[in-house]
Design a protein around this motif. Structure first.
Motif, PDB file in Angstrom:
ATOM      1  N   GLY A  13       0.781  -1.222   0.000  1.00 20.17           N
ATOM      2  CA  GLY A  13       0.000   0.000   0.000  1.00 20.17           C
ATOM      3  C   GLY A  13       0.811   1.269   0.000  1.00 20.17           C
ATOM      4  O   GLY A  13       0.253   2.368   0.113  1.00 20.17           O
ATOM      5  N   SER A  63      -8.499   0.245  -3.424  1.00 18.20           N
ATOM      6  CA  SER A  63      -7.913  -1.102  -3.419  1.00 18.20           C
ATOM      7  C   SER A  63      -6.533  -1.119  -4.064  1.00 18.20           C
ATOM      8  O   SER A  63      -6.231  -0.303  -4.943  1.00 18.20           O
ATOM      9  N   GLU A  82      -5.100  -5.329  -0.800  1.00 17.70           N
ATOM     10  CA  GLU A  82      -5.460  -4.403   0.260  1.00 17.70           C
ATOM     11  C   GLU A  82      -6.723  -3.671  -0.171  1.00 17.70           C
ATOM     12  O   GLU A  82      -6.800  -3.176  -1.297  1.00 17.70           O
ATOM     13  N   SER A  84      -9.507  -0.748   1.298  1.00 18.06           N
ATOM     14  CA  SER A  84      -9.858   0.223   2.324  1.00 18.06           C
ATOM     15  C   SER A  84     -11.167   0.906   1.987  1.00 18.06           C
ATOM     16  O   SER A  84     -11.508   1.087   0.817  1.00 18.06           O
ATOM     17  N   ALA A  95     -10.018   6.891   7.954  1.00 15.12           N
ATOM     18  CA  ALA A  95     -10.202   5.451   7.776  1.00 15.12           C
ATOM     19  C   ALA A  95     -11.501   4.950   8.397  1.00 15.12           C
ATOM     20  O   ALA A  95     -11.913   5.387   9.482  1.00 15.12           O
ATOM     21  N   THR A  97     -12.571   1.130   7.287  1.00 16.95           N
ATOM     22  CA  THR A  97     -12.181  -0.286   7.344  1.00 16.95           C
ATOM     23  C   THR A  97     -10.940  -0.505   6.489  1.00 16.95           C
ATOM     24  O   THR A  97     -10.666   0.258   5.557  1.00 16.95           O
ATOM     25  N   TYR A  98     -10.204  -1.565   6.824  1.00 18.79           N
ATOM     26  CA  TYR A  98      -9.002  -1.928   6.063  1.00 18.79           C
ATOM     27  C   TYR A  98      -8.833  -3.443   6.117  1.00 18.79           C
ATOM     28  O   TYR A  98      -8.912  -4.044   7.192  1.00 18.79           O
ATOM     29  N   ASP A  99      -8.608  -4.061   4.954  1.00 18.76           N
ATOM     30  CA  ASP A  99      -8.345  -5.496   4.876  1.00 18.76           C
ATOM     31  C   ASP A  99      -7.083  -5.732   4.059  1.00 18.76           C
ATOM     32  O   ASP A  99      -6.938  -5.190   2.953  1.00 18.76           O
ATOM     33  N   TYR A 100      -6.184  -6.541   4.613  1.00 19.89           N
ATOM     34  CA  TYR A 100      -4.937  -6.892   3.936  1.00 19.89           C
ATOM     35  C   TYR A 100      -4.812  -8.409   3.881  1.00 19.89           C
ATOM     36  O   TYR A 100      -5.003  -9.087   4.892  1.00 19.89           O
ATOM     37  N   HIS A 112      -7.591  -7.458   9.385  1.00 19.74           N
ATOM     38  CA  HIS A 112      -8.807  -6.668   9.234  1.00 19.74           C
ATOM     39  C   HIS A 112      -8.824  -5.583  10.306  1.00 19.74           C
ATOM     40  O   HIS A 112      -8.583  -5.864  11.488  1.00 19.74           O
ATOM     41  N   ASP A 141      -5.375   4.564   7.297  1.00 21.62           N
ATOM     42  CA  ASP A 141      -4.634   3.306   7.316  1.00 21.62           C
ATOM     43  C   ASP A 141      -3.487   3.404   6.316  1.00 21.62           C
ATOM     44  O   ASP A 141      -3.425   4.331   5.520  1.00 21.62           O
ATOM     45  N   ASN A 143      -2.812   1.825   3.709  1.00 19.23           N
ATOM     46  CA  ASN A 143      -3.154   1.632   2.308  1.00 19.23           C
ATOM     47  C   ASN A 143      -3.489   2.945   1.606  1.00 19.23           C
ATOM     48  O   ASN A 143      -3.137   3.142   0.442  1.00 19.23           O
TER      49      ASN A 143
END
Length: 237
Positions: A13, A63, A82, A84, A95, A97-100, A112, A141, A143
């Motif tokens: 990111g 993303s 990634e 977000s 921010a 949400t964030y998923d990696y 998460h 985040d 990202n």
């Protein structure tokens, strides 16, 4: 750990943000898709695709998809994603949400992060481990950091100290424009602004062309591998 894995871990990111003492930008972001060539020690090993789109109510989806396309990175099926979601609040990204996710033939990592601004909590889950802490106003985040810096640079920002939500806490990160430099990447030849992180000894630099793009045209990081991302294309809907 492979060079591509180190890239995913160290530079996933990217890692930037800009403007004054907080990353404020008067102009809200616009949708785009950007593709990058990923290199290790000067050799191409993969491709990254980054996209941004509005999803309503002042929220955005951002993303970053990376995939190994040659060498050992391709052999082990290295890839990362990634995703977000952030809101545009007080002329800045914040921010939500964030998923990696990072996957290879040997290792998988999933993180998460969920931010509840009403309850003033951040909850992070990574491979069955759980962390909880309080957010800071204007927190992003890792990202969405490159977008935050690009928007701020377009509004004349030259430095920033920004709260970044990481795994166990909010981390204050500071970056500065260090000068101008000519940069040649697959997308073309540019006169760019060179940005470096000033609160860390990590060898890290990114080059932006604020008059054209909200994203860097080049990013380089050392530490566990000589890793570079170079812009290939940038398009808007």
């Amino acid at each position: 750990m492979s060079t591509f894995q180190r890239h995913l871990t160290l530079a996933a990111g990217f890692a930037l943000a800009f403007a004054g003492t907080a990353a404020h930008a008067a102009t809200p972001p616009q949708a785009f898709t950007a593709t990058y060539q990923v290199l290790s020690d000067g050799n191409p090993i993969g491709q990254a695709t980054i996209s941004l789109k509005p999803v309503g109510n002042g929220d955005y989806a951002y993303s970053n998809e990376m995939k190994g396309t040659s060498g050992f990175a391709a052999m082990i099926g290295a890839s990362s994603s990634e995703a977000s979601r952030f809101r545009w609040s007080h002329d800045a990204a914040e921010a939500l949400t964030y998923d990696y996710r990072m996957d290879t033939a040997f290792k998988q990592i999933h993180r998460h992060m969920q931010v509840d601004w009403n309850r003033h909590t951040v909850q992070v889950t990574e491979n069955r481990r759980h962390f909880r802490y309080a957010p800071a106003p204007g927190m992003v985040d890792r990202n969405i950091l490159p977008l935050a810096i690009g928007l701020a640079l377009q509004d004349g920002g030259r430095s920033v100290s920004l709260p970044v939500g990481v795994r166990q806490r909010v981390e204050r990160q500071t970056y500065q424009v260090k000068g101008n430099a000519a940069v040649q990447v697959p997308a073309g030849h540019f006169q760019a602004e060179r940005v470096e992180r000033s609160d860390s000894s990590n060898a890290f630099a990114a080059w932006y062309v604020p008059s054209k793009y909200p994203m860097p045209v080049k990013l380089a990081q050392k530490g566990g591998g000589d890793l570079t991302l170079q812009l290939v294309s940038f398009r808007r809907p």
